[in-house]
Design a protein around this motif. Structure first.
Motif, mmCIF file in Angstrom:
data_model
loop_
_atom_site.group_PDB
_atom_site.id
_atom_site.type_symbol
_atom_site.label_atom_id
_atom_site.label_comp_id
_atom_site.label_asym_id
_atom_site.label_seq_id
_atom_site.Cartn_x
_atom_site.Cartn_y
_atom_site.Cartn_z
ATOM 1 N N GLY A 48 0.778 -1.231 0.000
ATOM 2 C CA GLY A 48 0.000 0.000 0.000
ATOM 3 C C GLY A 48 0.814 1.287 0.000
ATOM 4 N N PHE A 49 2.147 1.189 0.155
ATOM 5 C CA PHE A 49 2.951 2.412 0.090
ATOM 6 C C PHE A 49 3.207 2.700 -1.384
ATOM 7 N N SER A 50 2.134 3.012 -2.078
ATOM 8 C CA SER A 50 2.095 3.046 -3.533
ATOM 9 C C SER A 50 0.897 3.883 -3.956
ATOM 10 N N GLN A 51 0.889 4.306 -5.213
ATOM 11 C CA GLN A 51 -0.292 5.025 -5.696
ATOM 12 C C GLN A 51 -1.472 4.077 -5.903
ATOM 13 N N TYR A 52 -1.161 2.853 -6.334
ATOM 14 C CA TYR A 52 -2.219 1.871 -6.597
ATOM 15 C C TYR A 52 -1.863 0.516 -5.994
ATOM 16 N N LEU A 53 -2.917 -0.242 -5.659
ATOM 17 C CA LEU A 53 -2.766 -1.595 -5.126
ATOM 18 C C LEU A 53 -3.581 -2.531 -6.008
ATOM 19 N N TYR A 54 -3.009 -3.674 -6.339
ATOM 20 C CA TYR A 54 -3.734 -4.668 -7.141
ATOM 21 C C TYR A 54 -4.605 -5.533 -6.226
ATOM 22 N N LEU A 55 -5.867 -5.743 -6.607
ATOM 23 C CA LEU A 55 -6.779 -6.595 -5.838
ATOM 24 C C LEU A 55 -7.142 -7.822 -6.673
ATOM 25 N N PRO A 56 -6.550 -8.987 -6.356
ATOM 26 C CA PRO A 56 -6.888 -10.209 -7.094
ATOM 27 C C PRO A 56 -8.261 -10.719 -6.660
ATOM 28 N N PRO A 57 -8.769 -11.773 -7.314
ATOM 29 C CA PRO A 57 -10.117 -12.265 -6.980
ATOM 30 C C PRO A 57 -10.284 -12.650 -5.514
ATOM 31 N N ASN A 58 -9.195 -13.058 -4.837
ATOM 32 C CA ASN A 58 -9.324 -13.487 -3.436
ATOM 33 C C ASN A 58 -9.051 -12.359 -2.433
ATOM 34 N N ALA A 59 -8.995 -11.113 -2.888
ATOM 35 C CA ALA A 59 -8.840 -9.987 -1.950
ATOM 36 C C ALA A 59 -10.092 -9.874 -1.082
ATOM 37 N N ILE A 60 -9.909 -9.342 0.137
ATOM 38 C CA ILE A 60 -11.044 -9.203 1.066
ATOM 39 C C ILE A 60 -11.229 -7.725 1.376
ATOM 40 N N VAL A 61 -12.349 -7.176 0.916
ATOM 41 C CA VAL A 61 -12.582 -5.739 1.081
ATOM 42 C C VAL A 61 -13.781 -5.501 1.998
ATOM 43 N N HIS A 62 -13.745 -4.363 2.681
ATOM 44 C CA HIS A 62 -14.874 -3.912 3.500
ATOM 45 C C HIS A 62 -15.144 -2.466 3.109
#
Ligand SMILES: [Zn+2]
Ligand SMILES: [Zn+2]
Length: 365
Positions: A135-149
């Motif tokens: 996350g110390f980045s402009q963008y983060l990649y979210l693969p299909p198994n990412a967990i978001v709230h």
């Protein structure tokens, strides 16, 4: 959207530099998060100082906006492009016994094990496509198994950056420790995790919250009181167990959360100040032996804990959204993407500014 992404990449011990990566192509099943703010965890200090292996982008307490999302991912996660979300650090397999029982933070795939590449934000090397695993980045990649709230728009970014400590506090003080109305909760260590545990214990309705620390923690004791702690104890000046006994009319604590990160004898202190029947949660006791003698007739449950569950993340986010706690007192410092080295050193107490409790990286500031 620019075609290139800047990310603070760790390349060696105490060495983070800005590197450029291509913006990944998004398919129907994955997504791209534009980072709003990313918290620095205590584990980032160790990882920064004892770095080994391939270059990676640190940052696993990630908050942002869904810049691009595939149709299947949007449906599966119940979100839309533009939504503000936090992302758990785990990228679990979904099939093992831990994943199947909802305890996916223990999934082997998200663990540092010999002979495999770890899949966890802040840990996965940039050699794994598409590189943007921190996350110390402009963008983060979210693969299909990412967990978001999802996280509501009214929550300030600096509060949002605390979603991991608050989830941990909910897991350790409440779900594992059993903080509840009528209970006395002792929290050893007034760092970001200890202070988040204070908030969690209050949110759970604890009758009495006592925070212990060292003489140098005077300011953090003040913060603990603002967050709802009833008492603070400087263990360099007085005995924790004597003070807890005094406060509780000789009963002792029902719950002890040890996030002291060590100390000479904090586990002994926990056993001494515990009531006859109590739960001790070892969330960050550092390295010490567990003493087994000299505590009298007691029924103690001792728990070794790790991270937070999905439920704890949800509870932490609800607590945050309530606006009931002055969380800015914990979220003390923000740095931009060019100053990640400085941020981690300041958080470690090795460089100015002093007084960092929780620091975050804000790429756009
Ligand atoms: Zn962490
Ligand atoms: Zn699994």
């Amino acid at each position: 959207m620019s075609e290139r992404v800047w990310a603070a990449t760790q390349i060696g011990v105490g060495q983070i530099e800005l590197r450029e990566y291509p913006l990944p192509e998004i398919s129907a099943d994955d997504a791209l998060l534009k980072i709003e703010i990313a918290g620095i965890c205590g584990s980032d200090i160790g990882g920064y100082q004892e770095f080994a292996g391939e270059p990676r982008i640190r940052g696993h307490e990630n908050v942002g906006f869904l810049a691009q999302i595939g149709a299947n991912a949007a449906k599966r996660w119940g979100v839309r492009e533009g939504d503000r979300v936090v992302v758990e650090q785990y990228l679990p397999c979904g099939n093992c016994r831990w994943c199947r029982t909802g305890e996916y933070r223990f999934c082997d795939q998200t663990d540092k094990l010999p002979g495999q590449t770890i899949l966890r934000y802040g840990n996965t090397p940039v050699s794994v496509a598409p590189s943007l695993w921190g996350g110390f980045s402009q963008y983060l990649y979210l693969p299909p198994n990412a967990i978001v709230h999802k996280i509501p728009a009214h929550v300030p970014a600096t509060h949002a950056a605390l979603f991991v400590p608050l989830a941990n506090g909910m897991q350790w003080a409440y779900l594992q420790g059993g903080a509840a109305p009528g209970k006395t909760v002792v929290i050893q260590g007034p760092g970001q995790m200890g202070l988040a545990s204070v908030v969690a214990a209050r949110e759970a309705g604890a009758q009495c919250v006592i925070v212990s620390g060292l003489s140098r923690d005077a300011h953090r004791f003040e913060v603990a009181r603002k967050l709802g702690a009833h008492h603070t104890v400087d263990v360099e000046r007085e005995s924790l167990s004597a003070r807890v006994k005094q406060i509780t009319n000789g009963q002792g604590a029902d719950v002890v959360v040890n996030v002291s990160r060590g100390g000479r004898s904090t586990v002994r202190d926990a056993l001494e100040c515990a009531s006859k029947i109590a739960t001790i949660v070892l969330a960050g006791p550092g390295t010490q032996e567990i003493p087994t003698k000299g505590f009298g007739r007691k029924l103690i449950t001792m728990k070794w804990v790790q991270g937070a569950s999905f439920n704890a993340f949800e509870l932490g986010l609800q607590l945050m959204a309530s606006g009931r706690y002055p969380l800015s007192e914990i979220s003390t410092h923000q740095f931009d993407l060019r100053h990640v080295n400085e941020a981690i050193r300041a958080f470690a107490g090795e460089a100015e500014p002093a007084g960092v409790i929780h620091a975050s990286i804000r790429p756009e500031v």
